[in-house]
Design an enzyme around this catalytic site. Structure first.
Site, short mmCIF file in Angstrom:
data_model
loop_
_atom_site.label_atom_id
_atom_site.label_comp_id
_atom_site.label_asym_id
_atom_site.label_seq_id
_atom_site.Cartn_x
_atom_site.Cartn_y
_atom_site.Cartn_z
N PRO A 141 -29.93 51.78 -3.98
CA PRO A 141 -29.88 50.34 -4.23
C PRO A 141 -28.72 49.83 -5.10
CG PRO A 141 -31.53 51.35 -5.61
CD PRO A 141 -30.99 52.44 -4.72
N CYS A 142 -27.52 49.89 -4.54
CA CYS A 142 -26.36 49.37 -5.27
C CYS A 142 -26.42 47.84 -5.37
CB CYS A 142 -25.06 49.84 -4.62
SG CYS A 142 -24.91 49.50 -2.88
#
Length: 177
Positions: A141-142
């Site tokens: 989850p950047c």
């Protein structure tokens, strides 16, 4: 980053409501999640660089477990992923991507937070570069990384996609309160 000659990379187009992006997996796990509404070439170009000599094969059945978990996430029914991953990166990139997976659902960390978390507080720019190279959007989850001052910063999938993902997670958190 080596690949077996003639290794097969399976792919499919995930299309769910207003979401549409390509995903790919090796025999080891999910290798790529593409940007919203981007062409097939975004994925095929990335695969050819990271898995040279591999063959791209569309296989919706083989990709079904990955599609299922991503759709559950988009439906706000899933906060964590249990599917296997096949990351290809440098040791530093792998450390950054592992740290991204430790950001709690619905929360955000800054690039500085990530650098501190991996015990490299002076490597903020390098952290940003590693995050930009993340091949597995959403599941790694950047989108949960923001600027130190709280502003939204770059995202391979585009700021619109990043905003939508953050809003999706904040809606889930609000439902639980």
């Amino acid at each position: 980053m080596e690949s077996r000659p003639n290794a097969i990379i399976y792919w499919t187009l995930l299309a769910y409501k207003e979401w549409s992006f390509y995903i790919a997996a090796s025999e080891k796990g999910l290798s790529y999640v593409g940007s919203q509404q981007k062409p097939f070439e975004e994925m095929s170009d990335w695969i050819s660089r990271r898995f040279p000599e591999s063959e791209l094969v569309q296989d919706d059945e083989k990709m079904a477990p990955y599609v299922q978990e991503l759709i559950e996430y988009l439906q706000v029914k899933r906060q964590a992923f249990s599917i296997p991953f096949d990351y290809r990166g440098t040791p530093f990139q792998l450390a950054v991507w592992k740290a991204l997976c430790e950001i709690p659902y619905g929360q955000t960390w800054s690039y500085s937070d990530i650098a501190t978390h991996i015990q490299k507080p002076a490597a903020v720019r390098a952290v940003g570069t590693a995050i930009g190279a993340n091949p597995i959007l959403i599941t790694v989850p950047c989108h949960r990384v923001i600027g130190k001052n709280g502003t939204l910063t770059g995202y391979r999938g585009g700021l619109e996609m990043k905003t939508r993902l953050l809003n999706l997670e904040s809606r889930k958190i609000a439902q639980e309160l």
